[in-house]
Design a protein around this motif. Structure first.
Motif, short mmCIF file in Angstrom:
data_model
loop_
_atom_site.label_atom_id
_atom_site.label_comp_id
_atom_site.label_asym_id
_atom_site.label_seq_id
_atom_site.Cartn_x
_atom_site.Cartn_y
_atom_site.Cartn_z
N ALA A 64 39.21 37.45 36.05
CA ALA A 64 39.87 38.26 35.10
C ALA A 64 41.34 38.00 34.72
O ALA A 64 41.70 37.94 33.47
N ASP A 65 41.96 37.89 35.63
CA ASP A 65 43.30 37.65 35.63
C ASP A 65 43.82 36.29 36.15
O ASP A 65 43.22 35.92 37.42
N ALA A 66 44.47 35.66 35.49
CA ALA A 66 44.75 34.15 35.83
C ALA A 66 45.64 34.31 37.22
O ALA A 66 46.35 35.10 37.64
N PRO A 67 45.41 33.17 38.56
CA PRO A 67 46.25 33.30 39.56
C PRO A 67 47.66 32.72 38.99
O PRO A 67 47.63 32.11 38.19
N THR A 68 48.56 33.19 40.03
CA THR A 68 49.84 33.18 39.55
C THR A 68 50.10 31.52 39.74
O THR A 68 49.53 30.96 40.49
#
Lengths: 511, 628
Positions: free
Chosen positions: B530-534
């Motif tokens: 749900a959160d993009a990899p950095t």
């Protein structure tokens, strides 16, 4: 006597305003006088025979006989275009100026309006003069009203700006005076001395004499038009003038410079004009790019608009000295169109400055939210200034570029870079002032009122109308520039390999 | 002769009148303004259909009607008529622009329902339709340029429609300025035409081309290509398109997917005579198309913003069209064919994305979507139709149009062909990724977001566009589209293919299947975070694609920053050197006056006053005496 009446009407109006008792009546009197002048100029237009072309409505009286000076007026397509620019602009500029906050009074004083009226009359006279000496006198006389409009009624720093304006233009005028005297000597040598344009055209003179006289006139006009590097007085003067003064100065009076280049430099010294053409075109291209770059970096609204004009004057001068009928017609049309779009920009930014109490671009932000009409007007003026097709300046800028390109492709192509830079300075101005979140400091601003919209709408209508249908005006302009082009003898190069007429061309005429 | 085809101007006049009406009418029209705008566009579509039928009823060699409305300007060596050409090519565009345009007007009634400036939005949409029609109907390059800049203005106004957002205002400015760089090419091309041919009439330029030298023809081709690159977001002028997604989604669908951004392709096809005569210019077009189609596809793979992923895809698909246009008569018709089908399926998917955003509170991050197929069934099914069309699922519109381009590319050069084949695989990958992240998998909805289906006013246009995406391929039946366009763009010569066409088609299908499978393995079967990899956690290729292959960094380093330095340098130069020299001069005057023991300003002022008062009095006296 029609042209005399046209020039005298606003001057007499101005005198009445200045001498009669003060009062509110003066404002509407000024609007009425300039309106009547507009009406009279339309009558002049109606009397002008477009088909015939050439100098018309001429008047001539001997003025100073020993010197061959005449009081001689007349209009051709060039003069008529600029007279119309003057008479169309002034009433609406006066209307927009009625509530100008001046150093000594709240609202326009009669003195302020009187100087504007006098300036209008003198400008008309300059554009109609067909005697070099008369032109010179009127040319110098226009300095007086502007000097007082800036020096007495301007904003902070007005004293300095007025002096700068005067010194600069006086120097130009003095050099021109020397050339005017020189013309007398030549004319007297050839027989009866005469300052009439018709007598001076084709005057025999040595190559270097012609070049020196050319330079005398050109320097004065290059200061007036402002051409790089003689431009610095303009942003200084506009930065301290009221918006109405700036419009009259930049839109009308500065055109005397480019008008003079065609009428006097090209008309009287064709050989020298061709000689100087490469250098002048180079200076003009520098002006286009230099003025645009300065405008991108400018932080003061008034200076910014003045600097865009430096760039536009570069285009006008370029078209004149490209010496083709196409580019010159473009330049003359440009003089009018630039007058309209610059008027919109100066007047809208003028309202913005008056309401915000600051001319700093950074002092604004998000104004579109509370003043949509104001931001719309700024955008229209800006798009017109960046020569968007469909708006008047496009046709003139294109004619200058393609006309120049036909003779000097490299110079034409470099000048075209101006269209990219124009987009940057206009849209940056709009983005920084009108878009983004509403800055808390602009909360007190209100949108344009009825009077302001009434003053600006005619310009917007004209900009759009001339954007789609400039032909009537071009019909007036073309014979005049064609004549000059013939005198210089360079003309438009033939297309190298003219395209044949396509088969798909519609054969039927009518039905 | 009174001919119905002479009324093509009505097509432009209707939406133009709509725009003017909506811009000048006061607040009382807020309630129904959107209906005026929609009606104007719909009326133009109806008229376009009438004209199309009339045109199709004519003989094939009599399907080009030019009508001169009036002379725009005629001075010196330049004469430009306000003239329109209604022919096979413009007729197709008219239907595409007004048809898709009207559907998007209808959709916008729902999408913009809560916007207080909806009336103005419709005014700008109408303005766009009028300008775009001018562009495709123009009989003269300068009239085309009028439309060209008009759509640029509409694009500027609509990208920046929510101008209280600094990002939207910046994106609008960027789009306009980058387009102006392309316009520079157009303007110089026009000047070159006038200098050599003495005309900008498109038909006359075409007849004059054979007499031109190779250098001039190639110059014209490259200059027009520069214009096309700006308008169609092709490398190197591509960077504005992704930012342009700041505009409301219907705008992205109409202007930045279906119509305006394809104007560059139209320009190249319309200038076929020029490109036919210059191999070098054609090669440049192919190179630009190939680079852009791969670059756009790469960007589409890495974006989590649904609109930006679609924008990368648009770049890439227009790359296909540009490439096809660069293949000469063999490719022109297929470029236009793909342009039309792309108009259907990309408008469909952009509006679908808008519907998704509408249902999720204007969230554009696909990592916050997932499993939307149940919450938004109509959007899902219509989007799926667009998805299958773009990846080239057999039988759907994109299958036919892309296949033809790949085939023609192989006929031109194997390496170019392989490039287009690779592009097809990457397209399948990024579109499957988008599909899976948005509609399939598990819910990754943010708290408080309750996705819901959009109202009928939005879903009906979706259904129509989905049907067109599926069925658009019928235009190829019996070679209709190539035969229809042949009188405008020339007959196609079939190049010898390295392998039989059916083998190519099967290869495309294999590559597409591989792309789908790879994406499914990565985003369908596995859980999407749900959160993009950095940036640190991803490979260099993902990082590069996320940053749009560093296009902005390149522009900043090569253009923006040097220009900024130039501006500062010139400003300082002006202040200290040019103005300094002058004030130095003024200082001399001042010192001189101080030497005389007078006060500087007061002295100069009174001196000037006396001087001019005296001169004026003298002049007046002379005048009075001598005239009297």
């Amino acid at each position: 006597m029609m042209l005399t009446a046209l020039a005298l009407l606003p001057i007499v109006g101005g005198l009445v305003l200045a001498l009669a008792p003060r009062g509110d009546w003066g404002r509407w009197f000024a609007v009425a006088v300039t309106g009547a002048t507009l009406g009279l100029s339309l009558a002049v237009l109606a009397r002008y025979d477009v088909e015939a072309g050439g100098m018309q409505l001429t008047e001539q009286r001997t003025w100073i006989e020993p010197m061959g000076v005449h009081y001689a007026l007349g209009v051709d397509g060039l003069g008529l275009t600029l007279v119309l620019l003057t008479t169309v602009l002034t009433p609406f500029v006066v209307l927009a100026a009625l509530r100008d906050r001046l150093p000594a009074s709240e609202g326009a004083s009669n003195g302020y309006l009187a100087w504007m009226l006098v300036l209008e009359g003198l400008a008309i006279g300059v554009f109609c003069a067909t005697d070099v000496f008369l032109f010179y006198v009127l040319f110098e006389a226009t300095l007086v009203p502007i000097y007082f409009l800036i020096g007495s009624y301007g904003t902070a720093g007005r004293g300095r700006a007025a002096i700068g304006f005067l010194v600069y233009n006086l120097v130009g005028g003095l050099v021109m005076l020397a050339a005017v005297v020189g013309l007398y000597v030549l004319s007297a040598d050839a027989g009866e001395p005469s300052y009439l344009l018709t007598d001076l055209q084709g005057l025999e003179m040595g190559v270097w004499t012609e070049r020196m006289l050319f330079l005398g006139f050109f320097l004065a006009f290059a200061i007036k038009a402002p051409l790089w590097p003689l431009h610095t007085w303009l942003p200084d003067a506009a930065g301290a003038a009221t918006p109405a003064t700036s419009v009259l100065m930049v839109s009308v009076i500065d055109k005397i410079g480019t008008f003079g280049m065609i009428r006097f430099c090209l008309g009287l010294f064709p050989g020298a004009s061709e000689w100087a053409s490469p250098v002048v075109m180079t200076l003009a291209v520098i002006s286009i790019l230099y003025g645009a770059l300065l405008a991108i970096g400018a932080d003061d609204l008034r200076r910014l608009v003045a600097l865009t004009s430096v760039s536009h004057f570069g285009f006008i001068v370029l078209g004149v000295f490209a010496l083709t009928t196409t580019s010159m017609a473009g330049s003359v049309l440009y003089m009018l169109n630039h007058g309209l779009s610059t008027a919109v920009l100066f007047l809208v930014t003028g309202v913005m400055i008056a309401q915000r109490g600051s001319a700093d671009v950074a002092a604004f932000g998000g104004v579109q939210r509370i003043a949509p009409i104001m931001s719309g007007m700024l955008l229209v003026g800006g798009l017109s200034s960046l020569s968007l097709p469909g708006m008047a300046p496009f046709v003139s800028e294109l004619l200058v570029i393609v006309g120049t390109f036909s003779r000097e492709p490299v110079i034409g192509a470099i000048a075209a870079l101006g269209i990219v830079l124009a987009a940057v300075y206009v849209l940056r101005l709009y983005r920084r002032t009108m878009t983004g979140p509403l800055s808390p400091d602009v909360g007190g601003m209100r949108d344009l009122g009825t009077r302001e919209v009434a003053a600006l709408s005619p310009f917007v209508v004209l900009i759009l109308a001339l954007g789609f249908y400039p032909q009537p005006l071009l019909d007036v302009i073309e014979p005049a520039v064609d004549e000059v082009s013939h005198v210089v003898g360079v003309g438009d190069p033939e297309p190298r390999t003219p395209a044949p007429v396509a088969q798909s061309e519609p054969q039927e005429e009518g039905h | 002769m009174n001919d119905v085809l002479d009324t093509a101007w009505v097509l432009v006049a209707l939406p133009l009148a709509g725009a003017l009406l909506l811009l000048t009418w006061g607040k009382e029209s807020d309630r129904f303004g959107h209906w005026i705008g929609t009606a104007a566009s719909a009326a133009s579509f109806v008229w376009g259909a009438v004209l199309f039928v009339a045109l199709a009823g004519r003989d094939a060699d009599d399907r080009s009607v030019t009508t001169t409305l009036f002379t725009w300007f005629d001075v010196g060596r330049v004469r430009v008529d306000m003239a329109l050409t209604y022919d096979q090519l413009s007729a197709l565009f008219v239907l595409l622009i007004t048809g898709v345009g009207t559907l998007i007007h209808v959709y916008s009634i729902g999408y913009m329902a809560d916007d207080p400036r909806r009336r103005r939005f419709f005014a700008f949409l109408n303005l766009f339709v009028a300008a775009m029609l001018t562009l495709v109907l123009a009989a003269d390059y300068l009239v085309l340029f009028l439309g060209w800049e008009g759509v640029g203005l509409a694009s500027y106004l609509l990208i920046g429609f929510w101008q209280h957002k600094p990002s939207a205002a910046a994106a609008a400015q960027k789009a306009f300025v980058m387009n102006r760089v392309g316009d520079l090419g157009m303007v110089i091309a026009i000047a070159l035409m006038l200098a050599h041919l003495g005309t900008t009439d498109i038909a006359r330029v075409a007849t004059g081309v054979p007499a031109l030298s190779d250098g001039v023809v190639t110059g014209l081709g490259l200059l027009l290509l520069l214009g096309a690159c700006g308008k169609s977001a092709q490398v190197p002028l591509q960077a504005w398109l992704l930012d342009a997604m700041e505009g409301p989604t219907p705008v992205s669908a109409l202007i930045h997917a279906a119509t305006m951004v394809t104007a560059g392709v139209y320009l190249i096809v319309r200038s076929a005579a020029i490109y036919d005569a210059s191999e070098a210019a054609r090669l440049a077009v192919v190179a630009v198309g190939l680079v852009t189609l791969l670059a756009g596809a790469a960007i589409g793979c890495a974006k989590d913003d649904i609109k930006k992923a679609l924008a990368g895809s648009t770049m890439s698909q227009i790359g296909y069209m540009t490439l096809a246009a660069g293949l000469g008569p063999a490719g022109y018709a297929f470029a236009i064919f793909h342009l039309v089908t792309h108009g259907f399926f990309k408008a469909n998917m952009f509006l679908g994305a808008g519907s998704v955003m509408h249902g999720t509170g204007d969230d554009v991050d696909m990592r916050h979507y997932g499993a939307l197929r149940t919450a938004m069934p109509v959007t899902f099914f219509t989007f799926a139709a667009g998805y299958l069309a773009i990846i080239g699922f057999p039988g759907l519109s994109g299958f036919w149009s892309k296949d033809k381009i790949i085939e023609t590319a192989f006929g031109f050069n194997v390496w170019v062909g392989l490039g287009t084949l690779l592009g097809a695989g990457v397209t399948a990958f990024y579109m499957t990724r988008l599909m899976a992240m948005t509609f399939l998998g598990r819910k990754r909805w943010r708290e408080g977001v309750h996705p819901h289906e959009s109202p009928a006013v939005m879903t009906v246009p979706l259904v129509v566009l989905a049907a067109l995406s599926v069925l658009g391929g019928v235009m190829l039946l019996g070679h209709w589209i190539t035969d229809w366009l042949a009188p405008v763009v020339g007959e196609a010569h079939h190049e010898e293919l390295p392998v039989p066409a059916i083998v190519l088609t099967l290869s495309v299908l294999v590559v597409v299947a591989a792309g789908v499978a790879l994406a499914w393995a990565t985003y369908g079967r596995r859980e999407v975070a749900a959160d993009a990899p950095t940036d640190r956690e991803v490979g260099w290729w993902t990082r590069a694609a996320r940053h749009e292959l560093y296009g902005n960094a390149v522009n900043d380093a090569l253009v923006v920053r040097p220009t900024g330095q130039l501006v500062r340098g010139v400003t300082a130069f002006d202040k200290h050197v040019v103005a300094g020299a002058v004030s130095g001069l003024a200082g001399l005057f001042r010192d001189a006056s101080q030497g005389l023991g007078r006060l500087q300003t007061g002295f100069v002022r009174s001196y000037a006053l006396v001087l001019f008062g005296g001169a004026a009095a003298l002049a007046a006296a002379l005048l009075a005496v001598t005239i009297a």
